[in-house]
Design an enzyme around this catalytic site. Sequence first.
Site, PDB file in Angstrom:
ATOM      1  N   ASN A 166       0.867  -1.176   0.000  1.00  0.00           N
ATOM      2  CA  ASN A 166       0.000   0.000   0.000  1.00  0.00           C
ATOM      3  C   ASN A 166       0.905   1.228   0.000  1.00  0.00           C
ATOM      4  O   ASN A 166       1.498   1.565   1.027  1.00  0.00           O
ATOM      5  CB  ASN A 166      -0.904  -0.013   1.237  1.00  0.00           C
ATOM      6  CG  ASN A 166      -1.890   1.142   1.229  1.00  0.00           C
ATOM      7  OD1 ASN A 166      -1.819   2.028   0.373  1.00  0.00           O
ATOM      8  ND2 ASN A 166      -2.802   1.131   2.182  1.00  0.00           N
ATOM      9  N   ARG A 179      -2.486  -2.083  -3.527  1.00  0.00           N
ATOM     10  CA  ARG A 179      -3.744  -1.385  -3.244  1.00  0.00           C
ATOM     11  C   ARG A 179      -3.802  -0.165  -4.169  1.00  0.00           C
ATOM     12  O   ARG A 179      -2.878   0.649  -4.205  1.00  0.00           O
ATOM     13  CB  ARG A 179      -3.744  -0.932  -1.782  1.00  0.00           C
ATOM     14  CG  ARG A 179      -5.002  -0.245  -1.366  1.00  0.00           C
ATOM     15  CD  ARG A 179      -4.813   1.228  -1.180  1.00  0.00           C
ATOM     16  NE  ARG A 179      -6.088   1.857  -0.866  1.00  0.00           N
ATOM     17  CZ  ARG A 179      -6.219   2.968  -0.172  1.00  0.00           C
ATOM     18  NH1 ARG A 179      -5.158   3.579   0.292  1.00  0.00           N
ATOM     19  NH2 ARG A 179      -7.399   3.479   0.040  1.00  0.00           N
ATOM     20  N   ARG A 188     -13.818  13.846   8.625  1.00  0.00           N
ATOM     21  CA  ARG A 188     -14.686  14.127   7.462  1.00  0.00           C
ATOM     22  C   ARG A 188     -16.146  14.218   7.892  1.00  0.00           C
ATOM     23  O   ARG A 188     -16.577  13.474   8.773  1.00  0.00           O
ATOM     24  CB  ARG A 188     -14.515  13.025   6.412  1.00  0.00           C
ATOM     25  CG  ARG A 188     -13.200  13.114   5.664  1.00  0.00           C
ATOM     26  CD  ARG A 188     -12.997  11.926   4.752  1.00  0.00           C
ATOM     27  NE  ARG A 188     -12.067  10.963   5.324  1.00  0.00           N
ATOM     28  CZ  ARG A 188     -11.844   9.759   4.826  1.00  0.00           C
ATOM     29  NH1 ARG A 188     -12.488   9.349   3.754  1.00  0.00           N
ATOM     30  NH2 ARG A 188     -10.981   8.948   5.404  1.00  0.00           N
ATOM     31  N   GLU A 248      -7.151  -6.023   4.897  1.00  0.00           N
ATOM     32  CA  GLU A 248      -7.112  -5.642   3.477  1.00  0.00           C
ATOM     33  C   GLU A 248      -5.850  -6.178   2.792  1.00  0.00           C
ATOM     34  O   GLU A 248      -5.888  -6.544   1.618  1.00  0.00           O
ATOM     35  CB  GLU A 248      -7.182  -4.107   3.355  1.00  0.00           C
ATOM     36  CG  GLU A 248      -8.579  -3.596   3.640  1.00  0.00           C
ATOM     37  CD  GLU A 248      -8.641  -2.147   4.059  1.00  0.00           C
ATOM     38  OE1 GLU A 248      -8.259  -1.849   5.204  1.00  0.00           O
ATOM     39  OE2 GLU A 248      -9.083  -1.318   3.258  1.00  0.00           O
TER      40      GLU A 248
END
Length: 395
Positions: free
Chosen positions: A7, A88, A236, A379
């Site tokens: 990643n 990724r 966020r 992941e």
Amino acid sequence: MKILAVNAGSSSLKFTLFELPKTEAIASGVFEKIGLKDSFYTIKYDGEKTRKEVYLKDHSVAVDYLIKDLVDMHIVSSLNEIEGVGHRILHGGAEFTHPVILNEDVVARISKYNELGPLHNPANLLGVEAFMKALPGVINVGVFDTGFHQTMDEEHFLYPVPYEWYEKYGVRRYGYHGTSHRYIYKTICNHFGKDNLKVISCHIGNGASITAIDSGKVVDTTLGFSSLVGLIMGTRCGDIDVAIVQYMMKKTGKSIDEVMDDLYKRSGLLGISGVSSDSRDVEIAAEEGNKRAILANEMYAQKIANYIAMYNNELGGADVITLTAGIGENSKAMRKAILEKIASLGVKLDEQRNDFRGEFRLISTDDSKIPVYVVPTDEEMEIALETYEIKIKNN
Ligand code: ADP
């Protein structure tokens, strides 16, 4: 077979080396502050963590250190043992629906979507280029955060805006965290020995999203065109009225980029609580009676509960609800708050079962109408598995 899952971020590169099909993580590490004078990296192997402070001029230099250390530290006996590298990649638009073998042509096609994921995509591709150079002949596979969500149909991915925005400019819901949601779906299906479950998968970390999945197909997901919408996140805002942007620009004289920056970096848990974007800090403040921290947690849990109820409706009744990522796996308090807010669905929390962190476990009572599981996400493992499958098919 050894597969690296990678990643690459703009100034970092994380990796995990897996032995497959055993799904065993052999070594992992992270290169940090790439391009800065105080760059360094750490590698974890055989129960030990090694840290080295070296100048990492760019991603290529980081990858050169990595492959040298894999041999020098006897993690592999030769680089030939590495049979694939899975990357990724944040955004593959509507074009990349599945993991794909990367070559120069495919990388050029992916880079068309850089403007849809400007913070991550170019960096992800820097990682790809560095490995193509360092390990020529080894298969590189791109695994997209947006990929799994491309199984959604038009009814769910379109926004009610002028249709030509979609046709001409690709304005639609893309969804993110797809690799995590797919991993969770596979894991829970394995547990039940079925492949047609209706699952509401809640990925609740610093970034957060919920995905409704039916028989392996995404029905709906909370992240959209951008990664700003849906749930309340660490910094966020999640869903807000878009007219606020124009109003705040007029009121404060800020540019559109400055207002968007506020919504990405100074909103969410941080914005409401005024304490922190980290749920641990907000929880402590709430326990101490900080009103805004209590409010932030309430709003956070309510938003998740509302989406679970909506997705339960869209699925025509879910078989399972799963919770994952930093908060879903670790925060007993937030799990409790969420489950209490979906009591109207007949969901019941078992407080004793909920008393743990970071494992695969059932947390609802036996008579809960929908069982709720905590399923730790991985992941990197999913990226490695996808790479392994492509490697096997192409042998
Ligand atoms: P991301 O991958 O999006 O950066 P993570 O999945 O690592 O995020 O989740 C980070 C969040 O998980 C933070 O808000 C952090 O406070 C929370 N978290 C991690 N461990 C715990 C814990 N033990 N208790 C409560 N929250 C936790």
